[in-house]
Design a protein around this motif. Structure first.
Motif, mmCIF file in Angstrom:
data_model
loop_
_atom_site.group_PDB
_atom_site.id
_atom_site.type_symbol
_atom_site.label_atom_id
_atom_site.label_comp_id
_atom_site.label_asym_id
_atom_site.label_seq_id
_atom_site.Cartn_x
_atom_site.Cartn_y
_atom_site.Cartn_z
ATOM 1 N N ASN A 175 33.527 -22.884 30.575
ATOM 2 C CA ASN A 175 34.826 -22.400 30.133
ATOM 3 C C ASN A 175 34.652 -20.983 29.586
ATOM 4 N N PRO A 176 35.214 -19.961 30.227
ATOM 5 C CA PRO A 176 35.015 -18.594 29.734
ATOM 6 C C PRO A 176 35.538 -18.397 28.318
ATOM 7 N N VAL A 180 33.223 -16.952 25.184
ATOM 8 C CA VAL A 180 33.527 -15.725 24.436
ATOM 9 C C VAL A 180 33.607 -16.003 22.937
#
Length: 210
Positions: A175-176, A180
């Motif tokens: 999951n980006p 992040v």
């Protein structure tokens, strides 16, 4: 009967047959290819009406872009077409009624427009195939309709991409958003705990004692 009239009837007949095959073909890929054929026949009719720009745009946009995207989506999504077509014939009475109403309305429009009315065609209507005149109409008089059509096409593209991005069990993905938002302390964590097994050195010393 002129040669242009013969071409019109040929294009119209192939267009009707291709349209029927779009809704009766069992294979979705074949239905999409018949739809491409129907677009080409419609482009030929536009060419006979001296609307060259609209004809080329129909081929480039719908055949070259929209239908290619549609074919990719159909081939990438596992759709059970037999299940979807299970109740196809049950909708035939409603479809026949709606189609009959549309045919009657179109016949009424053509019957009132084409018989000898004695009115001449305006000279401005002959510029339907000109790019400049069409651009002025689109970006001045029909600007809102043009922008709404652009938004609808954008939504269709996003929906097509969303349908193809399905999760599979045999692939790994991250999951980006979570990647992040991760912090330094979340990457490595040192835990102190008591030993549960005695060191082998101590066992060796007890054997050498006697």
């Amino acid at each position: 009967m002129t040669f242009t009239t013969i071409l019109f009837y040929v294009f119209a007949a192939i267009l009707v047959l291709a349209s029927l095959r779009v809704i009766t073909a069992r294979n979705p890929v074949q239905a999409a290819l018949f739809l491409v054929l129907a677009f080409f026949q419609a482009a030929g009719i536009w060419m006979l009406l001296k609307a060259e720009f609209l004809s080329i745009v129909l081929v480039l946009v719908y055949v070259g872009a929209v239908m290619v995207l549609f074919l990719f989506v159909v081939m990438m999504i596992d759709i059970d077409m037999d299940k979807l077509r299970a109740g196809f014939w049950s909708y035939l009475p409603v479809a026949a009624g709606v189609g009959s109403v549309i045919v009657i309305e179109m016949s009424a429009v053509i019957w009132r427009a084409f018989p000898g009315t004695g009115t001449a065609v305006p000279a401005a209507s002959n510029t339907i195939g000109q790019t400049k005149a069409l651009g002025l109409k689109i970006y001045t008089e029909y600007i809102y309709a043009f922008e709404i059509a652009a938004v609808v096409l954008l939504v269709a593209i996003v929906a097509a991409v969303a349908l193809t991005l399905r999760k599979r069990k045999d692939t790994k993905a991250i999951n980006p958003g979570l990647a992040v938002r991760v912090k330094r302390n979340d990457r490595l964590k040192i835990v102190k705990m008591d030993a549960t097994v005695h060191a082998p050195v101590a066992v060796a010393e007890t054997k050498e004692a006697p």
